[in-house]
Design an enzyme around this catalytic site. Structure first.
Site, PDB file in Angstrom:
ATOM      1  N   HIS A 256     -12.351   1.149  -7.062  1.00 19.96           N
ATOM      2  CA  HIS A 256     -11.699  -0.060  -7.659  1.00 19.96           C
ATOM      3  C   HIS A 256     -10.217   0.839  -8.384  1.00 19.96           C
ATOM      4  O   HIS A 256     -10.266   1.669  -9.157  1.00 19.96           O
ATOM      5  CB  HIS A 256     -12.233  -1.209  -8.804  1.00 19.96           C
ATOM      6  CG  HIS A 256     -11.168  -2.085  -9.232  1.00 19.96           C
ATOM      7  ND1 HIS A 256     -11.300  -2.510 -10.645  1.00 19.96           N
ATOM      8  CD2 HIS A 256     -10.436  -3.012  -8.668  1.00 19.96           C
ATOM      9  CE1 HIS A 256     -10.558  -3.399 -11.076  1.00 19.96           C
ATOM     10  NE2 HIS A 256     -10.111  -3.675  -9.981  1.00 19.96           N
ATOM     11  N   ASP A 257      -8.659   0.549  -7.818  1.00 21.73           N
ATOM     12  CA  ASP A 257      -7.285   0.397  -8.363  1.00 21.73           C
ATOM     13  C   ASP A 257      -7.561   0.373  -9.873  1.00 21.73           C
ATOM     14  O   ASP A 257      -6.691   1.135 -10.444  1.00 21.73           O
ATOM     15  CB  ASP A 257      -6.199  -0.132  -7.677  1.00 21.73           C
ATOM     16  CG  ASP A 257      -6.578  -1.389  -7.979  1.00 21.73           C
ATOM     17  OD1 ASP A 257      -7.175  -1.813  -8.912  1.00 21.73           O
ATOM     18  OD2 ASP A 257      -5.421  -2.703  -7.248  1.00 21.73           O
TER      19      ASP A 257
ATOM     20  N   GLY B 118       0.789  -1.400  -0.418  1.00 22.11           N
ATOM     21  CA  GLY B 118       0.132  -0.311   0.091  1.00 22.11           C
ATOM     22  C   GLY B 118       1.464   0.680  -0.455  1.00 22.11           C
ATOM     23  O   GLY B 118       2.009   1.510   0.659  1.00 22.11           O
TER      24      GLY B 118
END
Length: 486
Positions: free
Chosen positions: A235-236, A13
């Site tokens: 959503h990435d 992250g």
């Protein structure tokens, strides 16, 4: 205004501080942490307690660099979810990489065929452990747990509630579940009832840009202000695509643990050719649809690095890519989506075993393994780009690249060569840029996505790679097609 983007992937992250005005866009990385599934009671799960602690550390780091933080938005990978009862998480979410997460997949398709699933959801992604399959396995193997739950939250929204936000659903990440109607942008309730899955657990779906309340008091105590939590494109991949200066004639490729390759459209495509080519429709910002293909991506390389780290071998990218440049090109290829590759054994050995089974030269040394992976990834991407182009009226003629691959010059050049298309790489942190951009839309700093993309194009550098060595890639695609068919 100052915004914080918390971008969490399946291997790590990163927390970013962004300042966005109508004429300027500044992004700074302020914190980074690792994130991998942990093994508990024989299952691979996500450690929510550790993730919350790391997110708070990241917010504190952002607070040290800005007097005021106005909003915070979280994006993650898709597919995975948490179950709650009375607001409490029943257990840490199981990772989609867990070998047993989708054990009932084939029995699901005995109940409802794949064409029906595609018609209802616009999703194929047969190589991806979709939420639909995970929930179906849970209903079969752990029905008591499902009966105890009163709500289901996807990972970005689950993590947002841990920081104090109200629970909700969000369309971009929900569309990865294989449980959403892409035209209605709502849950595909009829399909779920057909396969005897509960719909009362599912939250109402909201578009990106909704305010979810202030951060919790203990989180605010680490800051000089009390920011609001908002839903970015959570959503990435949706965030990354929003953060690319995407040309009308371009495909996008977001590179992370998964490669997401696609084109942006206004409406979903659920034709027979789209089904036959296993194309999926996921939802984006401003009512857009991302028509796409999934390829198992840098997960394979990251698993190799983890194995080498445990044996004391060097794992920095400069070393690995230098070694890969010296290795023979296309000596051996692996299908990145083969079921042979998982998290339960050292990845370099899995790759060598695959090459032995398929009667190919076995890669030697780190350079041979990394070159095998890079060649394989760009070849599979080129093959899937051909499939994607065959189902749209206006096929792409260039590629906008985002994600970790932007920094990998060897990968970018190989991609241009394998596809025969120019590759525009950048911005480097497209996911964070898209997360921050959609937060700026939420507070009306920017009027719409088009204005945001124009701002991105002017504020961030990109690098263009032209095809230079295209010979041999046609044969490589034929070999990859044969491997994928086995």
């Amino acid at each position: 205004m100052n915004h914080v983007a918390i971008d969490i992937g399946a291997s790590g992250g990163t927390v970013y501080l962004g300042t966005v005005t109508p004429t300027d866009f500044d992004v700074r990385e302020v914190h980074r942490f690792e994130n991998r599934p942990v093994e508990r009671d024989g299952r691979y799960v996500w450690d929510l307690s550790a993730l919350r602690e790391r997110m708070v550390d990241g917010l504190e780091a952002a607070g040290e660099r800005a007097d005021d933080v106005d909003t915070v938005g979280i994006d993650t990978w898709g597919l995975d979810f948490g179950l709650l009862a009375d607001g409490e998480v029943l257990r840490d979410p199981v990772s989609y990489r867990d070998p047993d997460a989708t054990a009932s997949r084939e029995s699901l398709f005995e109940t409802v065929d794949r064409r029906r699933v595609f018609e209802a959801t616009g999703i194929t992604n047969w190589n991806t452990p979709n939420t639909l399959w995970q929930l179906h396995t849970l209903a079969r193997d752990e029905p008591t747990l499902l009966e105890r739950a009163d709500s289901l939250l996807m990972m970005p929204q689950l993590l947002t509630t841990l920081l104090g936000g109200r629970p909700c659903g969000e369309v971009t990440v929900a569309s990865t579940t294989q449980m959403v109607d892409p035209h209605e942008r709502a849950w595909a309730a009829d399909l779920l009832e057909e396969v005897s899955l509960p719909t009362d657990l599912l939250p109402s779906l909201e578009e990106p840009g909704r305010r979810l309340g202030p951060v919790a008091d203990d989180v605010a105590a680490a800051l000089q202000s009390t920011p609001d939590l908002v839903t970015p494109a959570s959503h990435d991949t949706a965030a990354a695509v929003a953060g690319l200066p995407l040309a009308e004639d371009a495909a996008f490729l977001n590179t992370g643990s998964w490669f997401i390759l696609g084109v942006e459209r206004e409406d979903p495509v659920r034709t027979d050719p789209a089904f036959e080519q296993a194309v999926s429709n996921e939802l984006g910002v401003d009512g857009t649809v991302r028509l796409l293909k999934n390829v198992n991506g840098f997960f394979l390389l990251e698993e190799c690095r983890e194995a080498w780290r445990e044996t004391g071998d060097p794992v920095d990218y400069d070393h690995l890519l230098s070694a890969a440049r010296k290795a023979a090109a296309r000596a051996a290829l692996v299908d990145p989506d083969a079921e042979a590759f998982g998290i339960d054994a050292p990845m370099p050995e899995q790759i060598r075993a695959y090459c032995r089974r398929t009667d190919q030269p076995v890669p030697t040394g780190q350079g041979g393994v990394v070159r095998c992976l890079l060649d394989s990834l760009v070849t599979k991407t080129a093959l899937e780009l051909d499939a994607l182009a065959s189902v749209v009226e206006d096929p792409p003629s260039s590629i906008n690249l985002g994600g970790g691959g932007v920094r990998n010059e060897l990968f970018c050049q190989l991609l241009a060569d394998a596809t025969g298309m120019p590759v525009v790489a950048g911005p480097v942190e497209a996911t964070a840029v898209g997360n921050l951009l959609t937060q700026a839309l939420a507070v009306d700093t920017l009027p719409d996505l088009a204005a945001g993309r124009r701002l991105v194009e002017s504020a961030f550098e990109t690098t263009r790679y032209a095809p230079t060595h295209t010979e041999g890639w046609g044969r490589a695609k034929e070999r990859m097609a044969d491997l994928a068919a086995d």
